[in-house]
Scaffold this motif. Sequence first.
Motif, PDB file in Angstrom:
ATOM      1  N   GLY A  95       0.796  -1.220   0.000  1.00  0.00           N
ATOM      2  CA  GLY A  95       0.000   0.000   0.000  1.00  0.00           C
ATOM      3  C   GLY A  95       0.831   1.273   0.000  1.00  0.00           C
ATOM      4  O   GLY A  95       0.293   2.353  -0.201  1.00  0.00           O
ATOM      5  N   GLN A  96       2.145   1.157   0.227  1.00  0.00           N
ATOM      6  CA  GLN A  96       3.013   2.333   0.132  1.00  0.00           C
ATOM      7  C   GLN A  96       3.140   2.704  -1.342  1.00  0.00           C
ATOM      8  O   GLN A  96       3.469   1.864  -2.170  1.00  0.00           O
ATOM      9  CB  GLN A  96       4.404   2.027   0.725  1.00  0.00           C
ATOM     10  CG  GLN A  96       4.387   1.657   2.181  1.00  0.00           C
ATOM     11  CD  GLN A  96       3.988   2.833   3.049  1.00  0.00           C
ATOM     12  OE1 GLN A  96       4.322   3.968   2.768  1.00  0.00           O
ATOM     13  NE2 GLN A  96       3.258   2.554   4.121  1.00  0.00           N
ATOM     14  N   SER A  97       2.894   3.948  -1.673  1.00  0.00           N
ATOM     15  CA  SER A  97       2.799   4.348  -3.078  1.00  0.00           C
ATOM     16  C   SER A  97       4.115   4.239  -3.850  1.00  0.00           C
ATOM     17  O   SER A  97       4.101   4.143  -5.067  1.00  0.00           O
ATOM     18  CB  SER A  97       2.257   5.772  -3.188  1.00  0.00           C
ATOM     19  OG  SER A  97       3.138   6.678  -2.552  1.00  0.00           O
ATOM     20  N   ASN A  98       5.243   4.245  -3.185  1.00  0.00           N
ATOM     21  CA  ASN A  98       6.524   4.218  -3.896  1.00  0.00           C
ATOM     22  C   ASN A  98       7.200   2.851  -3.873  1.00  0.00           C
ATOM     23  O   ASN A  98       8.367   2.731  -4.228  1.00  0.00           O
ATOM     24  CB  ASN A  98       7.464   5.277  -3.321  1.00  0.00           C
ATOM     25  CG  ASN A  98       6.932   6.676  -3.543  1.00  0.00           C
ATOM     26  OD1 ASN A  98       6.419   6.978  -4.612  1.00  0.00           O
ATOM     27  ND2 ASN A  98       7.024   7.509  -2.540  1.00  0.00           N
ATOM     28  N   ILE A  99       6.469   1.833  -3.459  1.00  0.00           N
ATOM     29  CA  ILE A  99       7.013   0.484  -3.382  1.00  0.00           C
ATOM     30  C   ILE A  99       6.072  -0.450  -4.134  1.00  0.00           C
ATOM     31  O   ILE A  99       4.858  -0.421  -3.919  1.00  0.00           O
ATOM     32  CB  ILE A  99       7.161   0.022  -1.912  1.00  0.00           C
ATOM     33  CG1 ILE A  99       8.121   0.951  -1.166  1.00  0.00           C
ATOM     34  CG2 ILE A  99       7.644  -1.423  -1.849  1.00  0.00           C
ATOM     35  CD1 ILE A  99       8.201   0.690   0.316  1.00  0.00           C
ATOM     36  N   GLU A 123       2.188  -6.450  -8.138  1.00  0.00           N
ATOM     37  CA  GLU A 123       1.423  -5.619  -9.064  1.00  0.00           C
ATOM     38  C   GLU A 123       2.263  -5.380 -10.319  1.00  0.00           C
ATOM     39  O   GLU A 123       3.491  -5.340 -10.269  1.00  0.00           O
ATOM     40  CB  GLU A 123       1.016  -4.295  -8.415  1.00  0.00           C
ATOM     41  CG  GLU A 123       2.159  -3.346  -8.164  1.00  0.00           C
ATOM     42  CD  GLU A 123       1.711  -2.032  -7.549  1.00  0.00           C
ATOM     43  OE1 GLU A 123       0.712  -1.462  -8.014  1.00  0.00           O
ATOM     44  OE2 GLU A 123       2.380  -1.586  -6.604  1.00  0.00           O
ATOM     45  N   LEU A 124       1.578  -5.256 -11.435  1.00  0.00           N
ATOM     46  CA  LEU A 124       2.236  -5.004 -12.704  1.00  0.00           C
ATOM     47  C   LEU A 124       2.287  -3.495 -12.924  1.00  0.00           C
ATOM     48  O   LEU A 124       1.246  -2.836 -12.956  1.00  0.00           O
ATOM     49  CB  LEU A 124       1.469  -5.679 -13.844  1.00  0.00           C
ATOM     50  CG  LEU A 124       2.040  -5.519 -15.236  1.00  0.00           C
ATOM     51  CD1 LEU A 124       3.412  -6.168 -15.343  1.00  0.00           C
ATOM     52  CD2 LEU A 124       1.088  -6.116 -16.265  1.00  0.00           C
ATOM     53  N   LEU A 125       3.482  -2.973 -13.046  1.00  0.00           N
ATOM     54  CA  LEU A 125       3.671  -1.533 -13.232  1.00  0.00           C
ATOM     55  C   LEU A 125       4.194  -1.243 -14.626  1.00  0.00           C
ATOM     56  O   LEU A 125       4.882  -2.068 -15.230  1.00  0.00           O
ATOM     57  CB  LEU A 125       4.660  -0.994 -12.195  1.00  0.00           C
ATOM     58  CG  LEU A 125       4.266  -1.174 -10.730  1.00  0.00           C
ATOM     59  CD1 LEU A 125       5.398  -0.746  -9.820  1.00  0.00           C
ATOM     60  CD2 LEU A 125       3.008  -0.371 -10.431  1.00  0.00           C
ATOM     61  N   LYS A 144       5.016  16.175  -9.201  1.00  0.00           N
ATOM     62  CA  LYS A 144       4.707  14.989  -8.411  1.00  0.00           C
ATOM     63  C   LYS A 144       5.883  14.025  -8.393  1.00  0.00           C
ATOM     64  O   LYS A 144       6.234  13.484  -7.345  1.00  0.00           O
ATOM     65  CB  LYS A 144       3.460  14.289  -8.963  1.00  0.00           C
ATOM     66  CG  LYS A 144       3.073  13.067  -8.118  1.00  0.00           C
ATOM     67  CD  LYS A 144       1.813  12.433  -8.583  1.00  0.00           C
ATOM     68  CE  LYS A 144       1.393  11.227  -7.814  1.00  0.00           C
ATOM     69  NZ  LYS A 144       2.299  10.549  -6.976  1.00  0.00           N
ATOM     70  N   LEU A 145       6.505  13.850  -9.541  1.00  0.00           N
ATOM     71  CA  LEU A 145       7.669  12.956  -9.611  1.00  0.00           C
ATOM     72  C   LEU A 145       8.794  13.479  -8.737  1.00  0.00           C
ATOM     73  O   LEU A 145       9.428  12.720  -7.996  1.00  0.00           O
ATOM     74  CB  LEU A 145       8.129  12.832 -11.067  1.00  0.00           C
ATOM     75  CG  LEU A 145       9.256  11.853 -11.352  1.00  0.00           C
ATOM     76  CD1 LEU A 145       8.877  10.452 -10.932  1.00  0.00           C
ATOM     77  CD2 LEU A 145       9.621  11.893 -12.823  1.00  0.00           C
ATOM     78  N   GLY A 146       9.037  14.784  -8.770  1.00  0.00           N
ATOM     79  CA  GLY A 146      10.069  15.386  -7.927  1.00  0.00           C
ATOM     80  C   GLY A 146       9.780  15.199  -6.448  1.00  0.00           C
ATOM     81  O   GLY A 146      10.674  14.873  -5.664  1.00  0.00           O
TER      82      GLY A 146
END
Length: 149
Positions: A95-99, A123-125, A144-146
């Motif tokens: 559930g962590q958005s960056n993992i 999950e498929l990214l 957002k990316l920064g």
Amino acid sequence: MDINYLKQFEPIDGKWYINKELGSGAYGTVFEIERKDFSDMKAALKVISVPGSAGEAESFRSENYDMDEQSITAYFRGIVDEFIEEFRLMSQLKGQSNIVSYEDHDVVKRKDGIGWDIFIRMELLTPMNKYFGVNTPGERDVIKLGIDI
């Protein structure tokens, strides 16, 4: 990792089928998988083999000539157990958005000799370069990316 070798395990976890290889590295190969009972439900499957090859097992044997087969098997099983501990951590970080999200895993003992194949469903990214190759990033995307970085 040979995709034909993996086909013997289909359907993986009773419902997943391998579509194609996405990439490979030092710690395994990643495949795109999908469920046939749901349209367009896809995931990533990372396959890690311990030992990585028959050559790796033979090399370990020759370097550790004083170890018996039981000790060699225990050594490689210890590596599998370390991966399983990492999966426990991955499940806590779900559930962590960056993992990348871990879904589940299975460990299958090889029929021929020492070894295990570890199947990790995630999950498929879409890779960032592929996504931005089709979608021109706007100012909001760059900000957002920064922030995420």
